[in-house]
Design a protein around this motif. Structure first.
Motif, mmCIF file in Angstrom:
data_model
loop_
_atom_site.group_PDB
_atom_site.id
_atom_site.type_symbol
_atom_site.label_atom_id
_atom_site.label_comp_id
_atom_site.label_asym_id
_atom_site.label_seq_id
_atom_site.Cartn_x
_atom_site.Cartn_y
_atom_site.Cartn_z
ATOM 1 N N SER A 33 12.841 52.910 -2.787
ATOM 2 C CA SER A 33 13.413 51.927 -3.697
ATOM 3 C C SER A 33 12.336 51.052 -4.332
ATOM 4 C CB SER A 33 14.439 51.055 -2.987
ATOM 5 O OG SER A 33 13.825 50.290 -1.975
ATOM 6 N N VAL A 34 11.171 51.005 -3.712
ATOM 7 C CA VAL A 34 10.028 50.260 -4.241
ATOM 8 C C VAL A 34 8.823 51.178 -4.132
ATOM 9 C CG1 VAL A 34 8.568 48.215 -3.937
ATOM 10 C CG2 VAL A 34 10.995 48.091 -3.399
ATOM 11 N N THR A 35 7.936 51.120 -5.107
ATOM 12 C CA THR A 35 6.737 51.963 -5.059
ATOM 13 C C THR A 35 5.817 51.500 -3.940
ATOM 14 O OG1 THR A 35 5.472 50.558 -6.550
ATOM 15 C CG2 THR A 35 6.827 52.296 -7.565
ATOM 16 N N ALA A 36 4.943 52.380 -3.500
ATOM 17 C CA ALA A 36 3.960 52.025 -2.480
ATOM 18 C C ALA A 36 3.088 50.874 -2.972
ATOM 19 C CB ALA A 36 3.107 53.231 -2.115
ATOM 20 N N ALA A 37 2.710 50.904 -4.241
ATOM 21 C CA ALA A 37 1.893 49.825 -4.808
ATOM 22 C C ALA A 37 2.653 48.500 -4.776
ATOM 23 C CB ALA A 37 1.483 50.165 -6.232
ATOM 24 N N GLY A 38 3.953 48.544 -5.022
ATOM 25 C CA GLY A 38 4.770 47.338 -4.979
ATOM 26 C C GLY A 38 4.842 46.752 -3.586
ATOM 27 N N ILE A 39 4.957 47.617 -2.581
ATOM 28 C CA ILE A 39 4.989 47.154 -1.193
ATOM 29 C C ILE A 39 3.649 46.541 -0.815
ATOM 30 C CG2 ILE A 39 5.124 47.921 1.225
ATOM 31 C CD1 ILE A 39 7.181 50.027 0.239
ATOM 32 N N VAL A 40 2.569 47.240 -1.136
ATOM 33 C CA VAL A 40 1.226 46.748 -0.805
ATOM 34 C C VAL A 40 0.960 45.412 -1.490
ATOM 35 C CG1 VAL A 40 -1.243 47.234 -1.079
ATOM 36 C CG2 VAL A 40 0.307 49.025 -0.281
ATOM 37 N N ALA A 41 1.445 45.247 -2.705
ATOM 38 C CA ALA A 41 1.226 43.996 -3.441
ATOM 39 C C ALA A 41 1.911 42.809 -2.759
ATOM 40 C CB ALA A 41 1.731 44.137 -4.878
ATOM 41 N N GLU A 42 3.011 43.047 -2.058
ATOM 42 C CA GLU A 42 3.757 41.974 -1.405
ATOM 43 C C GLU A 42 3.266 41.664 0.000
ATOM 44 O OE1 GLU A 42 5.997 39.972 -2.767
ATOM 45 O OE2 GLU A 42 5.627 41.033 -4.643
ATOM 46 N N LEU A 43 2.496 42.541 0.607
ATOM 47 C CA LEU A 43 2.087 42.351 2.000
ATOM 48 C C LEU A 43 1.314 41.051 2.252
ATOM 49 C CD1 LEU A 43 1.211 45.970 3.153
ATOM 50 C CD2 LEU A 43 3.229 44.606 3.701
ATOM 51 N N PRO A 44 0.349 40.655 1.411
ATOM 52 C CA PRO A 44 -0.362 39.401 1.703
ATOM 53 C C PRO A 44 0.554 38.181 1.738
ATOM 54 C CG PRO A 44 -1.589 40.708 0.113
ATOM 55 C CD PRO A 44 -0.254 41.362 0.287
ATOM 56 N N SER A 45 1.474 38.068 0.783
ATOM 57 C CA SER A 45 2.363 36.904 0.793
ATOM 58 C C SER A 45 3.346 36.977 1.953
ATOM 59 C CB SER A 45 3.104 36.765 -0.538
ATOM 60 O OG SER A 45 3.919 37.889 -0.773
ATOM 61 N N LEU A 46 3.780 38.171 2.324
ATOM 62 C CA LEU A 46 4.667 38.325 3.473
ATOM 63 C C LEU A 46 3.945 37.922 4.757
ATOM 64 C CD1 LEU A 46 7.332 39.255 4.728
ATOM 65 C CD2 LEU A 46 6.419 41.577 4.740
ATOM 66 N N ALA A 47 2.715 38.375 4.927
ATOM 67 C CA ALA A 47 1.929 38.009 6.110
ATOM 68 C C ALA A 47 1.707 36.500 6.164
ATOM 69 C CB ALA A 47 0.599 38.751 6.106
ATOM 70 N N GLN A 48 1.470 35.888 5.018
ATOM 71 C CA GLN A 48 1.266 34.441 4.965
ATOM 72 C C GLN A 48 2.534 33.691 5.391
ATOM 73 O OE1 GLN A 48 0.235 32.972 1.080
ATOM 74 N NE2 GLN A 48 -0.522 31.037 1.880
ATOM 75 N N GLU A 49 3.691 34.147 4.929
ATOM 76 C CA GLU A 49 4.962 33.514 5.312
ATOM 77 C C GLU A 49 5.212 33.635 6.811
ATOM 78 O OE1 GLU A 49 7.348 31.838 3.295
ATOM 79 O OE2 GLU A 49 5.612 31.816 1.971
ATOM 80 N N ILE A 50 4.901 34.795 7.368
ATOM 81 C CA ILE A 50 5.089 34.997 8.807
ATOM 82 C C ILE A 50 4.121 34.110 9.588
ATOM 83 C CG2 ILE A 50 4.858 36.668 10.701
ATOM 84 C CD1 ILE A 50 5.831 38.813 8.644
ATOM 85 N N ALA A 51 2.837 34.116 9.189
ATOM 86 C CA ALA A 51 1.814 33.332 9.894
ATOM 87 C C ALA A 51 2.104 31.831 9.839
ATOM 88 C CB ALA A 51 0.441 33.627 9.312
ATOM 89 N N SER A 52 2.657 31.357 8.731
ATOM 90 C CA SER A 52 2.934 29.928 8.594
ATOM 91 C C SER A 52 4.186 29.501 9.360
ATOM 92 C CB SER A 52 3.110 29.564 7.115
ATOM 93 O OG SER A 52 4.358 30.042 6.620
ATOM 94 N N GLY A 53 4.978 30.476 9.790
ATOM 95 C CA GLY A 53 6.218 30.158 10.494
ATOM 96 C C GLY A 53 7.402 29.972 9.568
#
Length: 83
Positions: free
Chosen positions: A27-47
């Motif tokens: 449903s999302v391209t691999a590039a689209g997923i990879v592009a979102e990973l840094p912001s997702l990791a930041q949201e998880i790390a920040s709580g």
């Protein structure tokens, strides 16, 4: 897992501004997923985004594959032993 079909009453479509989009593989391209990973990791790390993960060693995949999981929790298969 989703089924092959959905039954949706027509009033739902008339009563709301409804958007349906996929969330599975493809449903999302691999590039689209990879592009979102840094912001997702930041949201998880920040709580800001809570993740209730249950780490399970990859060697136990057969035992947990169909095991019931508490709602909101996610099984995460780890490639090494989990202590």
């Amino acid at each position: 897992m989703a089924g092959l079909e959905i039954t949706l009453p027509s009033f739902v479509l008339r009563a709301a501004n409804l958007s349906i989009m996929g969330s599975g593989q493809g449903s999302v391209t691999a590039a689209g997923i990879v592009a979102e990973l840094p912001s997702l990791a930041q949201e998880i790390a920040s709580g800001a985004l809570a993740v209730d993960a249950v780490p399970v060693p990859l060697g136990q995949v057969e035992q947990v594959w169909n095991a019931p999981v508490t709602p909101g929790r996610r099984i995460v298969l780890a490639p090494m032993s989990v202590e």
